[in-house]
Write a protein that holds these residues in place. Sequence first.
Motif, PDB file in Angstrom:
ATOM      1  N   THR A  64      -0.060   4.935  45.302  1.00 38.32           N
ATOM      2  CA  THR A  64       1.126   4.751  46.120  1.00 38.32           C
ATOM      3  C   THR A  64       0.805   4.064  47.437  1.00 38.32           C
ATOM      4  O   THR A  64       1.510   3.158  47.894  1.00 38.32           O
ATOM      5  CB  THR A  64       1.807   6.103  46.389  1.00 38.32           C
ATOM      6  N   HIS A  83      11.705  -2.814  43.105  1.00 37.39           N
ATOM      7  CA  HIS A  83      10.403  -3.024  43.732  1.00 37.39           C
ATOM      8  C   HIS A  83      10.346  -4.390  44.432  1.00 37.39           C
ATOM      9  O   HIS A  83       9.976  -4.486  45.613  1.00 37.39           O
ATOM     10  CB  HIS A  83       9.316  -2.941  42.657  1.00 37.39           C
ATOM     11  N   GLU A  92       5.784  -0.957  50.972  1.00 38.03           N
ATOM     12  CA  GLU A  92       5.127  -1.023  49.660  1.00 38.03           C
ATOM     13  C   GLU A  92       5.165   0.334  48.966  1.00 38.03           C
ATOM     14  O   GLU A  92       5.525   0.449  47.794  1.00 38.03           O
ATOM     15  CB  GLU A  92       3.683  -1.476  49.833  1.00 38.03           C
ATOM     16  N   ALA A 133       8.628   1.178  47.808  1.00 36.36           N
ATOM     17  CA  ALA A 133       9.009   0.439  46.603  1.00 36.36           C
ATOM     18  C   ALA A 133       8.453   1.117  45.357  1.00 36.36           C
ATOM     19  O   ALA A 133       9.133   1.212  44.323  1.00 36.36           O
ATOM     20  CB  ALA A 133       8.510  -1.000  46.700  1.00 36.36           C
ATOM     21  N   ARG A 134       7.229   1.607  45.427  1.00 38.26           N
ATOM     22  CA  ARG A 134       6.624   2.267  44.270  1.00 38.26           C
ATOM     23  C   ARG A 134       7.308   3.597  43.985  1.00 38.26           C
ATOM     24  O   ARG A 134       7.537   3.962  42.829  1.00 38.26           O
ATOM     25  CB  ARG A 134       5.124   2.447  44.514  1.00 38.26           C
ATOM     26  N   GLY A 137      10.730   2.986  42.346  1.00 33.66           N
ATOM     27  CA  GLY A 137      10.600   2.691  40.924  1.00 33.66           C
ATOM     28  C   GLY A 137      10.400   3.951  40.110  1.00 33.66           C
ATOM     29  O   GLY A 137      10.968   4.106  39.017  1.00 33.66           O
ATOM     30  N   ALA A 173       3.042   2.047  39.256  1.00 32.73           N
ATOM     31  CA  ALA A 173       2.213   2.182  40.457  1.00 32.73           C
ATOM     32  C   ALA A 173       0.727   2.142  40.110  1.00 32.73           C
ATOM     33  O   ALA A 173      -0.073   1.504  40.803  1.00 32.73           O
ATOM     34  CB  ALA A 173       2.544   3.480  41.192  1.00 32.73           C
TER      35      ALA A 173
END
Length: 350
Positions: free
Chosen positions: A55, A173, A187, A190-191, A194, A212
């Motif tokens: 992550t 993402h 970042e 975004a992971r 998802g 991820a």
Amino acid sequence: MRTPWQSFRVDLGRAPVRLWSALGRLEAYGDVLRSLPAAAATRAPKWRDLAARATFAAEAAAAGQPFADPDAAAVVAALYGGIDRDADAGQGPLTPQTLCADNAALAEFARAAGLLGDGGGKGGGASLADQLAGGPGSWGRLSQLCAWLNGPEFEPEKGEHVQTAVIKALGAHLFLLRLAPFRHCNEAAARLAGYRILRTAGLPAAAAHLPAVHFAATAGRYGELIAEAAESGGATFAFIGYAVDGIAAGMRRQILELGAAQQANAWRDTVADAFDGRTRAGDARRRMLVEALDGEDAAVRIGRLRYLTPKLAEAYARKSAKTLSRDVKWLEERALVQRTLHGVRVLRAA
């Protein structure tokens, strides 16, 4: 609903045949995993730990320090556990409030772990204005993004439930990275987003962790394709193809692991049933023999069976070759082993 990159859209109408083929595999693998949620969940801790480390891969790289502290990984894994509980409770559509809450938790952790450096800003009670990079504009873009993700474009057609969820997660993402609505941890956010999308769609936790883990394991290629998508004005086929291939490969590995685990469990149950209520010394010796043979990759010549383990050698130390042969026959009669031209092997169901 335009951004400096492109409208909120993932258009696969001109996608290459190879991508459609990969999406088909993804659907098949995902259906298998979704049909076995209880079994898949038994592998979740392994994948959750990998994803916890993945992550913050970008943030850790930017800070120049590895994210390897087991205690730190456990804290991040707890965030995933919270998402699992939300999914099990029937979480509704993705909202800006959810994205902001996730980012706040990620940023607070990253700040405590020293991943934000001197620019970490406020901790603990940081306001929404402090959290968002562009103030009200960022909130508006998050609202638009969520409206798109929850809209008709991602209503799955029959037989496309898994691939639609994956494309939705990848779209979230890409756009979260492009919009960069937060001051920190875009970042990681975004992971996590998802993962939320895939879990809400019904994928088991182990499968939902795969994006991820794949992105972190192939960080160089991931970075190249993210940059390519941004510089080309939003062309996403290469990135989506790369992501789908990696996720599908991970799903296949998980299916093989689950199949092997299920087979092993069934075999242990078969052996336990065969020896249920049998407590004589000969029964203990025969059970020891079949369990030792189960650890062999190939058939074993009958003369070598007594030497498979030290305990087995001790059990047969004062026994004749005829006793060993009778034990093998007893196991054969209960369909636990089979004699072949190359020796004796366990007889598991295919």
